[in-house]
Design an enzyme around this catalytic site. Structure first.
Site, PDB file in Angstrom:
ATOM      1  N   CYS A   1       0.831  -1.200   0.000  1.00  0.00           N
ATOM      2  CA  CYS A   1       0.000   0.000   0.000  1.00  0.00           C
ATOM      3  C   CYS A   1       0.871   1.257   0.000  1.00  0.00           C
ATOM      4  O   CYS A   1       0.646   2.183  -0.782  1.00  0.00           O
ATOM      5  CB  CYS A   1      -0.929  -0.003   1.209  1.00  0.00           C
ATOM      6  SG  CYS A   1      -2.157   1.329   1.199  1.00  0.00           S
ATOM      7  N   CYS A   2       1.872   1.286   0.868  1.00  0.00           N
ATOM      8  CA  CYS A   2       2.796   2.433   0.908  1.00  0.00           C
ATOM      9  C   CYS A   2       3.536   2.590  -0.416  1.00  0.00           C
ATOM     10  O   CYS A   2       3.772   3.709  -0.886  1.00  0.00           O
ATOM     11  CB  CYS A   2       3.808   2.250   2.040  1.00  0.00           C
ATOM     12  SG  CYS A   2       3.158   2.515   3.700  1.00  0.00           S
TER      13      CYS A   2
ATOM     14  N   CYS B   1      -1.223   8.492   7.144  1.00  0.00           N
ATOM     15  CA  CYS B   1      -2.555   8.141   6.666  1.00  0.00           C
ATOM     16  C   CYS B   1      -3.454   7.795   7.856  1.00  0.00           C
ATOM     17  O   CYS B   1      -2.996   7.206   8.842  1.00  0.00           O
ATOM     18  CB  CYS B   1      -2.480   6.954   5.722  1.00  0.00           C
ATOM     19  SG  CYS B   1      -1.606   7.289   4.165  1.00  0.00           S
TER      20      CYS B   1
ATOM     21  N   CYS C   1      -3.480   4.160   9.131  1.00  0.00           N
ATOM     22  CA  CYS C   1      -2.298   3.558   9.751  1.00  0.00           C
ATOM     23  C   CYS C   1      -1.670   4.446  10.821  1.00  0.00           C
ATOM     24  O   CYS C   1      -0.498   4.288  11.155  1.00  0.00           O
ATOM     25  CB  CYS C   1      -1.258   3.232   8.673  1.00  0.00           C
ATOM     26  SG  CYS C   1      -1.913   2.254   7.300  1.00  0.00           S
TER      27      CYS C   1
ATOM     28  N   CYS D   1       7.780   4.052   5.582  1.00  0.00           N
ATOM     29  CA  CYS D   1       6.866   3.829   4.461  1.00  0.00           C
ATOM     30  C   CYS D   1       7.598   3.348   3.209  1.00  0.00           C
ATOM     31  O   CYS D   1       6.996   2.763   2.316  1.00  0.00           O
ATOM     32  CB  CYS D   1       6.106   5.105   4.135  1.00  0.00           C
ATOM     33  SG  CYS D   1       7.131   6.448   3.500  1.00  0.00           S
TER      34      CYS D   1
END
Length: 250
Positions: free
Chosen positions: A119-120, A200, A203, A226
Site C-alpha cells: 500500500c505504501c 494516513c 495507519c 513507508c
C-alpha cells in the site's frame, strides 16, 4: 561523466563542509548547488512547519512536493492550506498515486489491511519517484530524535542519482518546539489530540503521553518506514509516470 556522476562527485567534500552547519545553512547550500533542481518533500505533518518556514525564507517558490495518498486526514489537508497561506509558499505540487495500479491492486481501498508495504509503495513510493524526476536534489524532514534507524542521520547523502538533504538531522524535540514558538508557527490540529506524528488515517494511532513520537505509525506491526527513505532510489518510474506533477488543492 554522466549527469548522475557529476551530481554525486562532490558529496564527500560537501558533507564535510556541512558538518557543523545550521539547518538554514544546509538548506542554503542545497539551494545554491541545485537551484530549481531542488525540491522539498513535505508531509505537512506535525513538525513540517519548521522546515517549510526555513525554506520559505530562502525562496518561497522552491518546489514543495506533497504526497496525497488518498488516505490522509482532512485535518492534514486543511493544515497544508493554512501553512501555504501563512508562509507564502507559491510552488506546492501535489503528487497522487496512479489510478491504474490502485484499480488493479486496491480496488476496495483496503490494501493497507492486507499488505502495509505494498500500500505504501503504490500510494507513496511510486508517486514520489515520479514527482522527483528531473530534480537533482531533495530535502526531507527526518530528525534524529525520532529514534530507531534515524538516530545517526547524515545531513547529506546519495539517493540514487540525487543528493538527499536532511537539515534537521541533529535537532531535538526541544529544538523543534523552540522554533515553533520563536516564529509563532501554527500547529497541526491533530497534535494536541494525541497524534505527535501523522500519516494516513488508516495507519496512524494516538500515542500515550510521553510515548515514542512515531509509535503511533503502523502500531503493532513492526513497520517503521513507508519506503520513501529506504527503497525510493531503486524505483524507476514508468514513462507514463514521468510527468510534471500538477499543482492542485484537494
Amino acid at each position: 561523466m554522466s549527469a548522475a556522476a557529476q551530481v554525486l562527485t562532490g558529496l564527500e567534500g560537501m558533507t564535510a563542509d556541512l558538518a557543523g552547519a545550521t539547518p538554514q545553512e544546509i538548506i542554503a547550500r542545497a539551494y545554491a548547488d541545485h537551484g530549481q533542481g531542488l525540491a522539498l518533500v513535505s508531509s505537512f505533518g506535525t513538525e513540517s512547519a519548521v522546515l517549510l518556514h526555513m525554506a520559505a525564507q530562502i525562496d518561497p517558490a522552491l518546489p514543495v512536493l506533497f504526497l496525497n495518498t488518498g488516505k490522509l486526514f482532512g485535518e492534514t489537508l486543511r493544515y497544508r492550506d493554512t501553512l501555504v497561506a501563512a508562509l507564502g509558499l507559491t510552488n506546492v505540487r501535489t503528487l497522487k498515486p496512479e489510478a491504474a495500479p490502485l484499480a488493479a491492486e486496491d480496488a476496495d481501498g483496503m490494501l493497507f489491511s492486507r499488505d502495509y508495504d505494498r500500500c505504501c509503495f503504490l500510494r507513496k513510493v511510486e508517486p514520489l519517484a515520479a514527482g522527483l524526476a528531473g530534480y537533482t536534489g531533495w530535502i526531507n524532514g527526518r530528525k534524529g530524535h525520532h529514534g530507531s534507524g534515524r538516530a545517526a542521520l547524515p545531513v547529506a547523502e546519495a539517493d540514487g542519482d540525487r543528493i538527499k538533504f536532511t537539515p534537521l538531522a541533529r535537532w531535538t524535540a526541544e529544538d523543534v518546539a523552540a522554533y515553533f514558538d520563536a516564529h509563532s508557527l501554527p500547529r497541526h490540529p491533530l497534535e494536541e489530540d494525541g497524534y505527535p506524528s501523522v500519516g494516513c488515517y488508516t495507519c496512524t494511532s494516538r500515542v500515550a503521553a510521553g510515548g515514542d513520537i512515531r509509535s503511533g505509525r503502523w502500531a503493532g506491526t513492526g513497520k517503521t518506514e513507508c519506503g520513501i527513505h529506504t527503497v525510493l532510489s531503486s524505483v524507476t518510474p514508468t514513462p507514463s509516470q514521468t510527468r510534471s506533477p500538477v499543482t492542485v488543492q484537494d
